[in-house]
Motif scaffolding. Structure first.
Motif, PDB file in Angstrom:
ATOM      1  N   GLY A 423       0.523  -0.882  -0.071  1.00  0.00           N
ATOM      2  CA  GLY A 423       0.308  -0.153  -0.775  1.00  0.00           C
ATOM      3  C   GLY A 423       0.783   1.062  -0.036  1.00  0.00           C
ATOM      4  N   SER A 424       0.581   1.648  -0.846  1.00  0.00           N
ATOM      5  CA  SER A 424       0.985   3.241  -0.030  1.00  0.00           C
ATOM      6  C   SER A 424       0.344   5.186  -0.113  1.00  0.00           C
ATOM      7  CB  SER A 424       2.235   3.878  -2.620  1.00  0.00           C
ATOM      8  OG  SER A 424       0.653   4.130  -3.180  1.00  0.00           O
ATOM      9  N   LEU A 425       0.848   5.799   0.033  1.00  0.00           N
ATOM     10  CA  LEU A 425       0.250   6.951   0.017  1.00  0.00           C
ATOM     11  C   LEU A 425       0.379   7.800  -1.641  1.00  0.00           C
ATOM     12  CD1 LEU A 425       2.325   8.526   2.986  1.00  0.00           C
ATOM     13  CD2 LEU A 425      -0.579   6.825   3.004  1.00  0.00           C
ATOM     14  N   LYS A 426      -0.950   8.374  -1.721  1.00  0.00           N
ATOM     15  CA  LYS A 426      -1.676   8.946  -2.329  1.00  0.00           C
ATOM     16  C   LYS A 426      -2.381  10.534  -2.533  1.00  0.00           C
ATOM     17  CE  LYS A 426      -0.200   5.609  -5.177  1.00  0.00           C
ATOM     18  NZ  LYS A 426       0.534   5.701  -6.395  1.00  0.00           N
ATOM     19  N   ASP A 427      -1.994  11.145  -3.028  1.00  0.00           N
ATOM     20  CA  ASP A 427      -2.676  12.676  -2.523  1.00  0.00           C
ATOM     21  C   ASP A 427      -4.439  12.694  -3.216  1.00  0.00           C
ATOM     22  OD1 ASP A 427      -0.170  14.092  -2.915  1.00  0.00           O
ATOM     23  OD2 ASP A 427      -0.397  14.197  -4.459  1.00  0.00           O
ATOM     24  N   SER A 428      -5.255  13.083  -1.693  1.00  0.00           N
ATOM     25  CA  SER A 428      -6.236  13.093  -2.009  1.00  0.00           C
ATOM     26  C   SER A 428      -6.897  14.246  -0.715  1.00  0.00           C
ATOM     27  CB  SER A 428      -7.030  11.788  -1.084  1.00  0.00           C
ATOM     28  OG  SER A 428      -6.651  11.729  -0.627  1.00  0.00           O
ATOM     29  N   GLN A 429      -8.065  14.478  -0.674  1.00  0.00           N
ATOM     30  CA  GLN A 429      -8.231  15.838   0.438  1.00  0.00           C
ATOM     31  C   GLN A 429     -10.447  15.298   1.019  1.00  0.00           C
ATOM     32  OE1 GLN A 429      -8.795  18.726  -2.026  1.00  0.00           O
ATOM     33  NE2 GLN A 429     -10.920  18.312  -3.214  1.00  0.00           N
ATOM     34  N   ILE A 430      -9.906  15.863   1.826  1.00  0.00           N
ATOM     35  CA  ILE A 430     -10.699  15.406   3.028  1.00  0.00           C
ATOM     36  C   ILE A 430     -11.890  17.085   3.317  1.00  0.00           C
ATOM     37  CG2 ILE A 430     -11.762  15.411   4.975  1.00  0.00           C
ATOM     38  CD1 ILE A 430      -9.323  14.062   6.269  1.00  0.00           C
ATOM     39  N   ALA A 443      -6.022  18.768   2.487  1.00  0.00           N
ATOM     40  CA  ALA A 443      -4.983  18.327   1.683  1.00  0.00           C
ATOM     41  C   ALA A 443      -4.850  16.638   2.083  1.00  0.00           C
ATOM     42  CB  ALA A 443      -3.627  18.495   1.362  1.00  0.00           C
ATOM     43  N   TYR A 444      -4.985  16.166   2.117  1.00  0.00           N
ATOM     44  CA  TYR A 444      -4.858  14.417   2.377  1.00  0.00           C
ATOM     45  C   TYR A 444      -4.141  13.126   2.137  1.00  0.00           C
ATOM     46  CZ  TYR A 444      -6.025  10.560   5.820  1.00  0.00           C
ATOM     47  OH  TYR A 444      -5.989   9.760   6.630  1.00  0.00           O
ATOM     48  N   LYS A 445      -3.692  12.873   2.575  1.00  0.00           N
ATOM     49  CA  LYS A 445      -3.145  11.135   1.629  1.00  0.00           C
ATOM     50  C   LYS A 445      -3.646   9.903   2.604  1.00  0.00           C
ATOM     51  CE  LYS A 445       1.431  13.564   0.413  1.00  0.00           C
ATOM     52  NZ  LYS A 445       1.557  13.122  -1.447  1.00  0.00           N
ATOM     53  N   SER A 446      -4.220   9.103   1.406  1.00  0.00           N
ATOM     54  CA  SER A 446      -4.591   8.258   1.523  1.00  0.00           C
ATOM     55  C   SER A 446      -3.478   7.231   1.074  1.00  0.00           C
ATOM     56  CB  SER A 446      -5.951   7.841   1.185  1.00  0.00           C
ATOM     57  OG  SER A 446      -6.260   8.383  -0.242  1.00  0.00           O
ATOM     58  N   VAL A 785      -8.411   0.231  -3.826  1.00  0.00           N
ATOM     59  CA  VAL A 785      -8.535   0.325  -2.556  1.00  0.00           C
ATOM     60  C   VAL A 785      -8.372   1.101  -2.194  1.00  0.00           C
ATOM     61  CG1 VAL A 785      -9.525  -0.808  -0.085  1.00  0.00           C
ATOM     62  CG2 VAL A 785      -9.783  -2.401  -2.763  1.00  0.00           C
ATOM     63  N   ARG A 786      -9.517   2.322  -1.127  1.00  0.00           N
ATOM     64  CA  ARG A 786      -8.148   3.425  -0.037  1.00  0.00           C
ATOM     65  C   ARG A 786      -8.839   3.503   0.418  1.00  0.00           C
ATOM     66  NH1 ARG A 786      -6.061   8.431  -2.522  1.00  0.00           N
ATOM     67  NH2 ARG A 786      -6.297   7.873  -4.954  1.00  0.00           N
ATOM     68  N   MET A 787      -8.360   3.623   2.022  1.00  0.00           N
ATOM     69  CA  MET A 787      -7.598   3.647   3.585  1.00  0.00           C
ATOM     70  C   MET A 787      -8.556   5.007   4.010  1.00  0.00           C
ATOM     71  SD  MET A 787      -6.188   1.480   6.663  1.00  0.00           S
ATOM     72  CE  MET A 787      -4.680   1.671   6.842  1.00  0.00           C
ATOM     73  N   TRP A 788      -9.115   5.069   5.105  1.00  0.00           N
ATOM     74  CA  TRP A 788      -9.640   6.927   5.265  1.00  0.00           C
ATOM     75  C   TRP A 788      -9.688   6.508   7.068  1.00  0.00           C
ATOM     76  CZ3 TRP A 788      -9.623   9.878   0.977  1.00  0.00           C
ATOM     77  CH2 TRP A 788      -9.512   9.368  -0.572  1.00  0.00           C
ATOM     78  N   SER A 789      -9.293   7.748   7.574  1.00  0.00           N
ATOM     79  CA  SER A 789      -9.439   7.771   8.747  1.00  0.00           C
ATOM     80  C   SER A 789     -10.196   8.768   9.353  1.00  0.00           C
ATOM     81  CB  SER A 789      -7.536   7.729   8.900  1.00  0.00           C
ATOM     82  OG  SER A 789      -7.301   8.060  10.986  1.00  0.00           O
ATOM     83  N   ILE A 790     -11.564   8.423   9.742  1.00  0.00           N
ATOM     84  CA  ILE A 790     -12.178   9.489  10.295  1.00  0.00           C
ATOM     85  C   ILE A 790     -11.577  10.172  11.634  1.00  0.00           C
ATOM     86  CG2 ILE A 790     -14.362  10.069  11.362  1.00  0.00           C
ATOM     87  CD1 ILE A 790     -15.430   6.786  10.511  1.00  0.00           C
ATOM     88  N   ARG A 791     -10.846   9.162  12.253  1.00  0.00           N
ATOM     89  CA  ARG A 791      -9.790  10.015  13.475  1.00  0.00           C
ATOM     90  C   ARG A 791      -9.113  10.813  13.412  1.00  0.00           C
ATOM     91  NH1 ARG A 791      -8.286   4.812  16.324  1.00  0.00           N
ATOM     92  NH2 ARG A 791      -8.809   5.402  18.475  1.00  0.00           N
ATOM     93  N   ASP A 792      -8.572  11.016  11.633  1.00  0.00           N
ATOM     94  CA  ASP A 792      -7.542  12.245  11.614  1.00  0.00           C
ATOM     95  C   ASP A 792      -8.827  12.958  10.788  1.00  0.00           C
ATOM     96  OD1 ASP A 792      -5.233  10.370  11.187  1.00  0.00           O
ATOM     97  OD2 ASP A 792      -5.635   9.794   9.807  1.00  0.00           O
TER      98      ASP A 792
END
Length: 797
Positions: A423-430, A443-446, A785-792
């Motif tokens: 798994g690797s970090l990719k640019d995304s956003q919240i 800005a966020y990395k998922s 498949v992407r993984m997201w953190s609600i804590r973040d």
């Protein structure tokens, strides 16, 4: 004025400085409740000689938590803004065990199990321990400890800053306490246990060497790894406290274990810029300062300088740094760093922020490490400085997922572990804000699993999460990759002697040791996840195997093919138990075990309009009930297994009684196809996701509508089809995946918007919560498949 430390240190300081490196919060030398009451989240108080003294409680909606020792005007406390404090029970429960600081080592452990007259299992431990550091600490728990916390956020920061002066004035003017601003803390989390703990501080005399013996009787011991120590013999270099066993603090009252002893506390603290600046220093005793462990140690030894030379050198370096002989708090060090690197006049920091930044690392010299990492400091228009939470989260993500180390312990468990395909970090956003329409991008990395070109994950059914949430598996063509979620490393690839055609669906066994897969080659295979070997070849289907499922107890495997044949197999032997060939289905061959494992639901239809769900007895294959309704498209069992919810292409949904096949409720909430239905973890609510762009939640008993969550269009469409919905198993969140490529999250209790995660370039077809309820995995038509953190998201909000 700075001076050299006293020879004898306060035990609470030694204990806290040593054990706070565990990352569980600030360790309390006196965990028992003070006369001011049991510590609560949203308390304002102070730490005094290792115990927490409550001064006032901020949540005016909870009068039972009011501090009664003093007389604050409870009604005059500025009310907390909505959703500022969101208390959640976490999975950070500590088992009955010994927890020790770095340098406390065991030389020998001996254990024996006894069964006393009351038939409760006990474990007698004997061991010899040595504290190799000049200071150390140990905590012994004989009962499991629970944890709760609320996540720091900007709203909480603002509230604290607006009201902090009033709290301090109350403490100094009304209660006549001699306190500084930094002496007051706001409680944002705790770990509590029953009154059967033992705390020990080693090396209170800085010149003494410590060697201690362990002897303990630990009750109700379940699955404990033996580590840590506590002292049963008093030495001048160690001090020990045990839980006071007063009658009103009995561990068992009416058969209930009362956990009111706060062993760890998470704090938020405000500090004003000092008139006379200080240098930030190491976070532990004088011999933990960096010169004592500097890289030049080998050179010094080569030059003939011994240990005592090292110690004297380290002590000399500490003369200008030690103030009043006290060991400095990590929050104090961090706030001095904020002042040193910014123009802030006030610094706000929490244990949670420091723990996120440390990423579980054991850092002896925290001050020097902080200067090396150099986290960014954010200063607002009012001169309030804090660690940039976005920067902290990025650092945490990069530490976990960018070239994570592979240790010998990893290869011992996973011989094939690799960074290849990890798994690797990719640019995304919240998107964060008060509502979905007013949300702003951050800005966020998922974390992304799979690759569009080299490793595409085509089907949402070809993704599975292990029951414990540790492993993620996904199929790409005829290969199944398995990843470890904690760092994204690829731990296994299942291919050898396997499928010769595209894998349609996979699922983990309940214990996570096996995976069953169905493919277009008409085979279902059972794989051993650790070895990568095929355990059973389930042969006999005459068409593609499109659905596979393990029973909840792991003893049976159900498979179904595109020609609608259903087969039941023994998971242990691979033997065919029975086959059912009369469940014809034109659109879907879905199968679903009930949570209790007694029933199996299978979709069947005579025509596209005349559809039904057949409920079978898992043991015999006999029919229990048939749920008949037009256009059934999806289904879900209730947590208790006594009801089934179905969604139809005409926009309607039903809740059925499984035993009788009777429709209990009909929900007419949508104007388009219901893509997915889901029950809440308590079974009291049912959610429906529809192509009309909404998710609707209703009472599963009465049918009363609770909330309608609308997905906003971001691509000019009239409606963004909602493809998937899921409830968090532990928290109050509900999430959905939509055609706009986003994962949307709300609070299901209040209806409040939480966040929107943007990253997929195509429709999101599936969403899954991890078992702790804080992370979401989403699969999209972009084949990843992407993984997201609600804590973040909450930390950034």
């Amino acid at each position: 004025m700075y001076r050299l430390a006293r020879n004898t240190r306060a035990p609470e300081d030694v204990y806290a400085a040593s054990l706070e490196r565990l990352g569980l919060g600030y360790p309390l030398w006196c965990p028992e409740p003070d006369a001011s009451g049991e510590p609560q989240i949203a308390d304002v108080g102070l730490l005094h000689e290792g115990k927490f003294v409550r001064l006032l409680h901020l949540d005016t909606s909870a009068p039972e938590k009011k501090v009664t020792r003093f007389k604050p005007p409870f009604e005059n406390i500025a009310p907390l803004p909505p959703n500022t404090i969101m208390i959640t029970r976490t999975d950070d429960r500590l088992s009955a065990n010994h927890y020790c600081s770095h340098g406390v080592r065991s030389k020998d452990i001996r254990a024996s199990v006894t069964v006393p007259v009351d038939a409760s299992t006990s474990l007698n431990l004997q061991a010899d321990y040595t504290c190799r550091e000049a200071q150390g600490a140990a905590l012994t728990l004989q009962t499991n400890a629970d944890a709760e916390q609320t996540l720091p956020n900007k709203s909480l920061n603002s509230y604290i800053l607006q009201n902090f002066a009033a709290w301090r004035e109350y403490a100094t003017e009304v209660l006549n306490l001699d306190v500084k601003a930094e002496d007051l803390v706001v409680v944002i989390g705790w770990v509590k246990t029953a009154p059967d703990w033992t705390v020990t501080a080693f090396g209170v005399d800085k010149h003494a060497k410590t060697s201690l013996s362990l002897g303990a009787k630990i009750a109700n011991w379940v699955g404990v790894s033996l580590s840590g120590a506590f002292s049963t013999s008093m030495r001048t270099s160690s001090i020990q406290r045990r839980a006071p066993r007063h009658p009103h603090q009995s561990q068992h009252l009416d058969g209930v274990v009362h956990r009111n002893q706060c062993v760890f506390m998470k704090r938020m603290r405000v500090k004003e810029r000092p008139v006379f600046p200080r240098k930030i220093v190491a976070g532990a005793g004088y011999d933990d300062y960096s010169p004592w462990r500097r890289p030049a140690q080998d050179a010094l030894e080569a030059a003939g300088r011994g240990v005592e030379d090292e110690r004297r050198y380290a002590e000399d370096c500490w003369k200008e740094y030690i103030s009043d002989g006290r060991i400095r708090d990590r929050l104090d060090i961090t706030q001095d760093y904020i002042f040193e690197t910014s123009t802030a006049t006030v610094a706000v920091v929490s244990d949670d922020q420091v723990d996120i930044l440390l990423c579980g690392q054991h850092i002896v010299d925290f001050a020097s490490w902080l200067r090396t990492v150099q986290p960014r400091v954010e200063v607002d228009n009012h001169g309030v400085g804090s660690l940039d939470m976005g920067d902290i989260i990025r650092y945490q993500q990069e530490h976990r997922f960018t070239n994570p180390p592979i240790t010998p312990a990893d290869t011992a468990v996973w011989p094939a572990i690799s960074r290849n395909g990890a798994g690797s970090l990719k640019d995304s956003q919240i998107l964060l804000g008060p509502t979905g329409t007013k949300a702003c991008p951050v800005a966020y990395k998922s974390v992304v699993f799979g690759d569009v070109e080299q490793m595409p994950i085509h089907l949402p059914e070809s993704v599975s999460l292990s029951t414990d949430g540790m492993l993620l598996a996904a199929a790409t063509e005829n290969t199944i990759a398995v990843w470890r979620l904690q760092d994204g490393l690829t731990v296994q690839r299942l291919k050898k002697d396997g499928h010769t055609d595209t894998v349609e669906q996979i699922t983990f066994s309940p214990d996570g040791q096996y995976i069953v897969s169905g493919a277009e080659d008409k085979l279902a295979l059972v794989w051993d996840v650790k070895t990568g070997d095929v355990v059973h070849r389930l042969e006999g289907h005459e068409a593609s195997v499109t659905y596979v499922a393990f029973s909840p107890d792991g003893t049976q495997i159900a498979t179904r093919s595109s020609d609608s044949e259903l087969r039941m197999w023994s998971a242990s032997s691979g033997e065919l138990l029975y086959a059912i060939r009369d469940l014809k289905s034109r659109l879907s061959t879905a199968i679903l075990f009930s949570p209790d494992g007694f029933r199996l639901a299978a979709r069947s239809d005579a025509t596209i309009e005349n559809t039904s769900v057949v409920v079978l007895d898992c043991r015999t294959g006999s029919r229990i009930a048939t749920l008949r309704k037009q256009y059934i498209h999806c289904m879900a069992f209730s947590p208790s297994g006594d009801r089934i919810a179905t969604g139809s292409t005409d926009g309607n949904a039903c809740v059925w009684d499984v035993a009788s096949g009777k429709a209990l409720l009909e929900l007419k909430e949508h104007t388009a196809l219901v893509e997915e239905v889901a029950f809440s973890p308590d079974g009291g609510e049912v959610a429906t996701a529809s192509n009309d762009g909404t998710v609707v939640t209703c009472d599963s008993r009465t049918g009363e509508r609770r909330f309608t969550f609308r997905v906003e269009s971001i691509r000019g469409k009239d409606e963004e089809w909602v493809r998937a919905v899921a409830y968090s198993p532990k928290n109050e969140f509900i999430a959905c995946g939509a055609d706009n490529g986003c994962v949307h999250v709300w609070n299901r209790r209040t209806g409040a918007f939480v966040a929107t995660f943007q990253g997929h370039s195509d429709s999101v077809r599936r969403v899954m919560f991890t078992p702790d309820g804080w992370d979401i995995l989403s699969h999209g038509d972009d084949d990843v498949v992407r993984m997201w953190s609600i804590r973040d998201a909450l930390r950034l909000s």
